[in-house]
Design an enzyme around this catalytic site. Structure first.
Site, short mmCIF file in Angstrom:
data_model
loop_
_atom_site.label_atom_id
_atom_site.label_comp_id
_atom_site.label_asym_id
_atom_site.label_seq_id
_atom_site.Cartn_x
_atom_site.Cartn_y
_atom_site.Cartn_z
N LYS A 150 0.85 -1.19 0.00
CA LYS A 150 0.00 0.00 0.00
C LYS A 150 0.88 1.23 0.00
O LYS A 150 2.05 1.12 0.41
CB LYS A 150 -0.98 0.00 1.19
CG LYS A 150 -0.45 -0.40 2.57
CD LYS A 150 0.75 0.22 3.18
CE LYS A 150 0.71 1.65 3.56
NZ LYS A 150 1.93 2.12 4.28
N ASP A 176 0.99 7.12 2.52
CA ASP A 176 1.65 6.17 3.41
C ASP A 176 0.80 5.82 4.63
O ASP A 176 0.67 4.65 5.00
CB ASP A 176 2.99 6.75 3.88
CG ASP A 176 4.03 5.67 3.98
OD1 ASP A 176 4.64 5.35 2.96
OD2 ASP A 176 4.18 5.10 5.08
N1 LIG Z 1 2.47 -2.87 5.46
C1 LIG Z 1 3.15 -2.07 6.25
O1 LIG Z 1 3.04 -2.11 7.47
C2 LIG Z 1 4.10 -1.08 5.65
C3 LIG Z 1 5.05 -0.48 6.47
C4 LIG Z 1 5.96 0.37 5.88
C5 LIG Z 1 5.90 0.62 4.53
N2 LIG Z 1 4.95 0.05 3.75
C6 LIG Z 1 4.89 0.33 2.31
O2 LIG Z 1 5.97 -0.37 1.69
C7 LIG Z 1 6.57 0.43 0.69
C8 LIG Z 1 8.06 0.60 1.03
O3 LIG Z 1 8.19 1.21 2.27
P1 LIG Z 1 9.53 1.05 3.16
O4 LIG Z 1 9.22 1.71 4.45
O5 LIG Z 1 9.99 -0.35 3.15
O6 LIG Z 1 10.51 1.98 2.31
P2 LIG Z 1 12.10 1.95 2.30
O7 LIG Z 1 12.63 1.42 3.58
O8 LIG Z 1 12.54 3.26 1.82
O9 LIG Z 1 12.42 0.84 1.20
C9 LIG Z 1 11.98 0.97 -0.13
C10 LIG Z 1 12.90 0.13 -1.03
O10 LIG Z 1 12.40 0.22 -2.35
C11 LIG Z 1 13.47 0.14 -3.29
N3 LIG Z 1 13.29 1.19 -4.29
C12 LIG Z 1 12.83 1.01 -5.54
N4 LIG Z 1 12.74 2.14 -6.21
C13 LIG Z 1 13.17 3.09 -5.38
C14 LIG Z 1 13.32 4.49 -5.52
N5 LIG Z 1 13.00 5.13 -6.66
N6 LIG Z 1 13.79 5.17 -4.48
C15 LIG Z 1 14.10 4.53 -3.32
N7 LIG Z 1 13.96 3.19 -3.14
C16 LIG Z 1 13.51 2.49 -4.16
C17 LIG Z 1 14.76 0.23 -2.47
O11 LIG Z 1 15.26 -1.09 -2.43
P3 LIG Z 1 16.49 -1.48 -3.39
O12 LIG Z 1 17.60 -0.58 -2.98
O13 LIG Z 1 16.70 -2.89 -3.06
O14 LIG Z 1 16.08 -1.26 -4.81
C18 LIG Z 1 14.33 0.65 -1.10
O15 LIG Z 1 15.11 0.07 -0.09
C19 LIG Z 1 5.77 1.73 0.63
O16 LIG Z 1 4.83 1.64 -0.42
C20 LIG Z 1 5.07 1.79 1.99
O17 LIG Z 1 3.82 2.44 1.97
C21 LIG Z 1 4.07 -0.81 4.30
#
Ligand SMILES: NC(=O)c1ccc[n+]([C@@H]2O[C@H](COP(=O)([O-])OP(=O)(O)OC[C@H]3O[C@@H](n4cnc5c(N)ncnc54)[C@H](OP(=O)(O)O)[C@@H]3O)[C@@H](O)[C@H]2O)c1
Length: 332
Positions: free
Chosen positions: A98, A179
């Site tokens: 999401k 988010d």
């Molecule tokens: N279900 C839940 O409880 C929950 C909790 C937090 C977040 N989320 C969702 O999950 C998603 C990711 O959140 P997150 O907190 O995991 O984020 P994050 O820690 O910033 O990680 C996102 C990852 O996406 C990859 N990526 C791909 N394209 C990117 C770009 N243009 N810029 C930066 N990173 C990019 C990177 O991995 P690589 O370096 O390996 O490419 C990065 O580590 C979001 O959509 C958020 O809403 C859900």
């Protein structure tokens, strides 16, 4: 599709990708066979951390891996369309984080693609898979509080998030709404469906993302939802559903509750608590189990997180953004 174990691929190596992978590894019938990142270094480090056999430095190789039954897309929202689309085109089922996409148009393209390919697709709206949220929904549907009149819900984090953070970056679909606001909005949709009218007001950051947003959703029958999200204010993160014959209060962390209280006119309050077998309240296992159950059944979507529901939520988020004047770079 494997009859027994479901073979997962993980796309992205950030925060939630790690949490979800750790929860998958606790499930005996789940196997994590591959991970993909934008860089080989990150993919290899993640694979080593979790004992995953294959590490790809690009998304297309994961999408093409015939040994993967389903890909979990955990990129920022701005990349959901591209990453999930790539996987669906290559024949992989997808669980996509999401908010489902940047906007309803992108989400609609993913749904059309999944349907054309006959593949499973689900938004990772884990709140809808939470056993207590399912209980709450069943109580409301059974008329426990009469006709729903008002929904209140908020999700605010104090931060502060530096300008370099994903949540402050317009290019990554930053801001509170996509988010955090997606939870109160999805909660209201769960109970009342898609609203007829949407009003909103926001405090925007210098970068042009929403720091906090207040929303008022209206339904033709008279129901109203008062919703709020913030990345600059640590709110209580509570929810409340009030009907013509009572009210349900969900305390802090409403989107993954471990209890809630039913107040009915003329009766003592009744508390509903999570069962020990439900596991820790922050576990993502319920959504993983839902995906695996659907894949084994040969279904292409989940009745718990229906695609039309995810599209409806995206339309509401689009309407909110129209009201508060937030657009993301390059958004079509
Ligand atoms: N279900 C839940 O409880 C929950 C909790 C937090 C977040 N989320 C969702 O999950 C998603 C990711 O959140 P997150 O907190 O995991 O984020 P994050 O820690 O910033 O990680 C996102 C990852 O996406 C990859 N990526 C791909 N394209 C990117 C770009 N243009 N810029 C930066 N990173 C990019 C990177 O991995 P690589 O370096 O390996 O490419 C990065 O580590 C979001 O959509 C958020 O809403 C859900």
């Amino acid at each position: 599709m494997a009859a027994e174990r479901v073979r997962w691929g993980i796309l992205a190596t950030g925060g939630i990708a790690g949490s979800f992978t750790a929860d998958l590894l606790d499930l005996p019938d789940a196997e994590v066979v591959a991970v993909a990142s934008r860089t080989e270094t990150s993919a290899k480090a993640f694979a080593e951390r979790f004992g995953i056999g294959r590490a790809y430095g690009d998304w297309a190789s994961l999408a093409a891996d015939e040994d993967v039954d389903v890909v979990y897309v955990a990129t920022p929202h701005s990349a959901h369309r591209e990453a999930a689309g790539l996987c669906l085109e290559a024949g992989r089922a997808v669980l996509c984080e999401k908010a489902f996409a940047l906007n309803a148009r992108e989400a609609g393209e993913l749904v059309s693609l999944a349907r054309a390919q006959g593949l499973f697709l689900m938004e990772a709206m884990w709140m809808y898979c939470n056993p207590l949220i399912r209980r709450l929904k069943a109580l409301v549907d059974d008329g426990a509080i009469g006709e729903v009149r008002t929904v209140q819900a908020d999700f605010g984090l104090a931060g502060p998030f530096p300008p370099s953070h994903r949540l402050r970056d317009p290019a990554q679909g930053g801001g509170a709404l996509l988010d955090l606001g997606v939870y109160p909005v999805s909660f209201a949709h769960l109970l009342l469906g898609e609203p007829e009218r949407v009003a909103a007001s926001a405090e925007l950051s210098e970068e042009g993302v929403d720091l906090q947003t207040g929303m008022l959703l209206s339904w033709a029958g008279g129901a109203r939802a008062l919703l709020h999200c913030a990345i600059n204010a640590g709110t209580g993160v509570t929810a409340s559903v009030t009907g013509s014959a009572g009210r349900i209060d969900v305390p802090g962390g409403f989107f993954h509750p471990d209890r809630f209280v039913l107040h009915r006119d003329g009766r003592d309050p009744q508390e509903f608590a999570a069962a020990p077998e439900d596991g820790p309240r922050d576990s993502l296992r319920h959504e993983a189990l839902e995906v695996m159950g659907r894949l084994r059944a040969g279904d292409t979507e989940s009745p718990l997180v229906p695609l039309e529901g995810s599209l409806g939520v995206m339309r509401t988020l689009d309407s909110v953004r129209g009201e508060i004047g937030v657009r993301y770079p390059g958004e079509r």
